[in-house]
Design a protein around this motif. Structure first.
Motif, PDB file in Angstrom:
ATOM      1  N   ALA A  54       1.273  12.959 -54.098  1.00  0.00           N
ATOM      2  CA  ALA A  54       2.233  13.349 -54.642  1.00  0.00           C
ATOM      3  C   ALA A  54       4.278  14.011 -53.609  1.00  0.00           C
ATOM      4  CB  ALA A  54       2.835  14.457 -55.363  1.00  0.00           C
ATOM      5  N   LYS A  55       5.171  13.984 -53.860  1.00  0.00           N
ATOM      6  CA  LYS A  55       5.959  14.072 -52.719  1.00  0.00           C
ATOM      7  C   LYS A  55       6.137  15.627 -53.048  1.00  0.00           C
ATOM      8  CE  LYS A  55       8.358   9.389 -54.201  1.00  0.00           C
ATOM      9  NZ  LYS A  55       9.441   9.466 -54.674  1.00  0.00           N
ATOM     10  N   TRP A  56       5.827  15.885 -53.513  1.00  0.00           N
ATOM     11  CA  TRP A  56       6.222  17.812 -53.641  1.00  0.00           C
ATOM     12  C   TRP A  56       4.997  18.005 -52.948  1.00  0.00           C
ATOM     13  CZ3 TRP A  56       1.885  19.868 -56.201  1.00  0.00           C
ATOM     14  CH2 TRP A  56       1.642  18.944 -57.133  1.00  0.00           C
ATOM     15  N   CYS A  57       3.803  17.662 -52.368  1.00  0.00           N
ATOM     16  CA  CYS A  57       2.416  18.503 -51.934  1.00  0.00           C
ATOM     17  C   CYS A  57       3.093  18.650 -50.382  1.00  0.00           C
ATOM     18  CB  CYS A  57       1.371  17.326 -52.539  1.00  0.00           C
ATOM     19  SG  CYS A  57      -0.222  18.088 -51.806  1.00  0.00           S
ATOM     20  N   GLY A  58       3.141  19.400 -50.075  1.00  0.00           N
ATOM     21  CA  GLY A  58       3.408  19.902 -48.765  1.00  0.00           C
ATOM     22  C   GLY A  58       2.018  20.418 -48.398  1.00  0.00           C
ATOM     23  N   TRP A  59       0.578  20.161 -48.128  1.00  0.00           N
ATOM     24  CA  TRP A  59      -0.253  20.178 -47.420  1.00  0.00           C
ATOM     25  C   TRP A  59      -1.216  18.775 -48.003  1.00  0.00           C
ATOM     26  CZ3 TRP A  59      -2.382  23.377 -45.268  1.00  0.00           C
ATOM     27  CH2 TRP A  59      -2.214  24.817 -44.635  1.00  0.00           C
ATOM     28  N   CYS A  60      -0.350  17.501 -48.841  1.00  0.00           N
ATOM     29  CA  CYS A  60      -0.658  16.401 -48.558  1.00  0.00           C
ATOM     30  C   CYS A  60      -0.100  15.547 -47.662  1.00  0.00           C
ATOM     31  CB  CYS A  60      -0.787  15.813 -50.118  1.00  0.00           C
ATOM     32  SG  CYS A  60      -1.251  16.191 -51.313  1.00  0.00           S
ATOM     33  N   LYS A  61       1.321  16.320 -47.265  1.00  0.00           N
ATOM     34  CA  LYS A  61       2.686  15.692 -46.214  1.00  0.00           C
ATOM     35  C   LYS A  61       2.175  16.748 -45.011  1.00  0.00           C
ATOM     36  CE  LYS A  61       6.849  16.096 -49.101  1.00  0.00           C
ATOM     37  NZ  LYS A  61       7.440  16.439 -49.211  1.00  0.00           N
ATOM     38  N   LYS A  62       1.234  17.265 -45.189  1.00  0.00           N
ATOM     39  CA  LYS A  62       0.407  17.850 -43.535  1.00  0.00           C
ATOM     40  C   LYS A  62      -0.364  16.714 -43.115  1.00  0.00           C
ATOM     41  CE  LYS A  62      -1.080  21.647 -40.895  1.00  0.00           C
ATOM     42  NZ  LYS A  62      -1.090  22.605 -40.386  1.00  0.00           N
ATOM     43  N   MET A  63      -1.693  16.492 -44.194  1.00  0.00           N
ATOM     44  CA  MET A  63      -2.864  15.453 -44.207  1.00  0.00           C
ATOM     45  C   MET A  63      -2.616  14.120 -43.642  1.00  0.00           C
ATOM     46  SD  MET A  63      -5.867  15.996 -46.916  1.00  0.00           S
ATOM     47  CE  MET A  63      -6.695  15.380 -46.259  1.00  0.00           C
ATOM     48  N   ASP A  64      -0.521  13.414 -44.260  1.00  0.00           N
ATOM     49  CA  ASP A  64      -0.694  12.151 -43.558  1.00  0.00           C
ATOM     50  C   ASP A  64      -0.361  12.766 -42.398  1.00  0.00           C
ATOM     51  OD1 ASP A  64      -1.302  10.968 -46.033  1.00  0.00           O
ATOM     52  OD2 ASP A  64       1.503  11.111 -46.492  1.00  0.00           O
ATOM     53  N   LYS A  65       0.323  13.552 -41.404  1.00  0.00           N
ATOM     54  CA  LYS A  65       1.346  13.545 -40.304  1.00  0.00           C
ATOM     55  C   LYS A  65      -0.342  13.986 -39.179  1.00  0.00           C
ATOM     56  CE  LYS A  65       5.566  15.320 -41.690  1.00  0.00           C
ATOM     57  NZ  LYS A  65       6.246  16.591 -41.482  1.00  0.00           N
ATOM     58  N   THR A  66      -0.877  14.730 -39.633  1.00  0.00           N
ATOM     59  CA  THR A  66      -2.380  15.316 -38.620  1.00  0.00           C
ATOM     60  C   THR A  66      -3.626  15.177 -39.191  1.00  0.00           C
ATOM     61  OG1 THR A  66      -3.322  17.086 -40.529  1.00  0.00           O
ATOM     62  CG2 THR A  66      -1.490  17.547 -39.017  1.00  0.00           C
ATOM     63  N   THR A  67      -3.916  14.719 -40.089  1.00  0.00           N
ATOM     64  CA  THR A  67      -5.140  14.090 -40.472  1.00  0.00           C
ATOM     65  C   THR A  67      -5.872  12.498 -40.755  1.00  0.00           C
ATOM     66  OG1 THR A  67      -5.969  16.436 -41.882  1.00  0.00           O
ATOM     67  CG2 THR A  67      -7.969  14.063 -42.054  1.00  0.00           C
ATOM     68  N   PHE A  68      -4.485  11.723 -41.246  1.00  0.00           N
ATOM     69  CA  PHE A  68      -4.699  10.052 -41.485  1.00  0.00           C
ATOM     70  C   PHE A  68      -3.563   9.664 -40.593  1.00  0.00           C
ATOM     71  CE2 PHE A  68      -5.089  11.814 -46.272  1.00  0.00           C
ATOM     72  CZ  PHE A  68      -6.133  11.881 -46.630  1.00  0.00           C
ATOM     73  N   SER A  69      -2.986  10.496 -40.010  1.00  0.00           N
ATOM     74  CA  SER A  69      -3.031  10.514 -38.091  1.00  0.00           C
ATOM     75  C   SER A  69      -3.709   9.974 -36.982  1.00  0.00           C
ATOM     76  CB  SER A  69      -1.927  10.528 -37.915  1.00  0.00           C
ATOM     77  OG  SER A  69      -1.575  12.001 -37.365  1.00  0.00           O
ATOM     78  N   ASN A  70      -5.446  10.516 -37.453  1.00  0.00           N
ATOM     79  CA  ASN A  70      -6.598  10.565 -35.987  1.00  0.00           C
ATOM     80  C   ASN A  70      -6.631   9.135 -35.869  1.00  0.00           C
ATOM     81  OD1 ASN A  70      -9.503  11.192 -35.904  1.00  0.00           O
ATOM     82  ND2 ASN A  70      -8.262  13.179 -34.892  1.00  0.00           N
ATOM     83  N   SER A  71      -7.063   9.433 -35.155  1.00  0.00           N
ATOM     84  CA  SER A  71      -7.330   7.833 -34.714  1.00  0.00           C
ATOM     85  C   SER A  71      -9.266   7.649 -35.093  1.00  0.00           C
ATOM     86  CB  SER A  71      -7.879   7.027 -33.276  1.00  0.00           C
ATOM     87  OG  SER A  71      -8.552   8.526 -31.842  1.00  0.00           O
TER      88      SER A  71
END
Length: 150
Positions: A54-71
């Motif tokens: 969700a747009k309001w989910c801070g941990w989701c945004k963090k996963m996008d920036k860290t976890t889901f950007s991991n090769s």
């Protein structure tokens, strides 16, 4: 003066080209919509990986920036799964196994109580398993490997 300007342009173009070869920004998870992922899973069996966000989910945004950007995560999701993002707040109908849901209704069907939550659905599209909360790339890879074990 023209020669100097021409040299400057060539150097700049070369630096942009080199940057393009070393930049991994285009290397990302191939997110699908749920309807298309189900179709793909029937044609070429692979499990679904569904991330509720969700747009309001801070941990989701963090996963996008860290976890889901991991090769390693990107490689695993793109090669071994059909990855799907579902917007928890979306009122748009989402077809899952022939039934239309909103994002919240689908989350309720999977028993989701908080975000981020990821759902593993086997290639048979029968049953599911939850991965709850923020996960580092290492944690997510480890959990997905365990889910794939017989």
């Amino acid at each position: 003066m023209k020669k100097l300007a021409f040299t400057f342009i060539i150097i700049n173009l070369a630096s942009f080209s080199i940057a393009g070869f070393t930049n991994n920004d285009s290397f990302e998870v191939n997110w699908n919509n749920l309807e298309y992922a189900q179709k793909l899973a029937k044609e070429t069996p692979r499990p679904l990986f569904i991330e509720f966000t969700a747009k309001w989910c801070g941990w989701c945004k963090k996963m996008d920036k860290t976890t889901f950007s991991n090769s390693g995560v990107i490689k695993m999701l793109n090669e071994d799964y059909y990855a799907v993002k579902v917007d928890f707040d979306s009122p748009a109908p989402i077809d899952y196994q022939g039934i239309k849901y909103t994002g919240k209704e689908l989350a309720k069907k999977f028993g989701i109580e908080g975000l981020p939550t990821m759902i593993y659905v086997p290639s048979s599209l029968e049953g599911s398993k939850k991965i709850v909360g923020y996960k580092t790339s290492k944690q997510l890879i480890k959990q997905l490997n365990r889910m794939n074990d017989p």
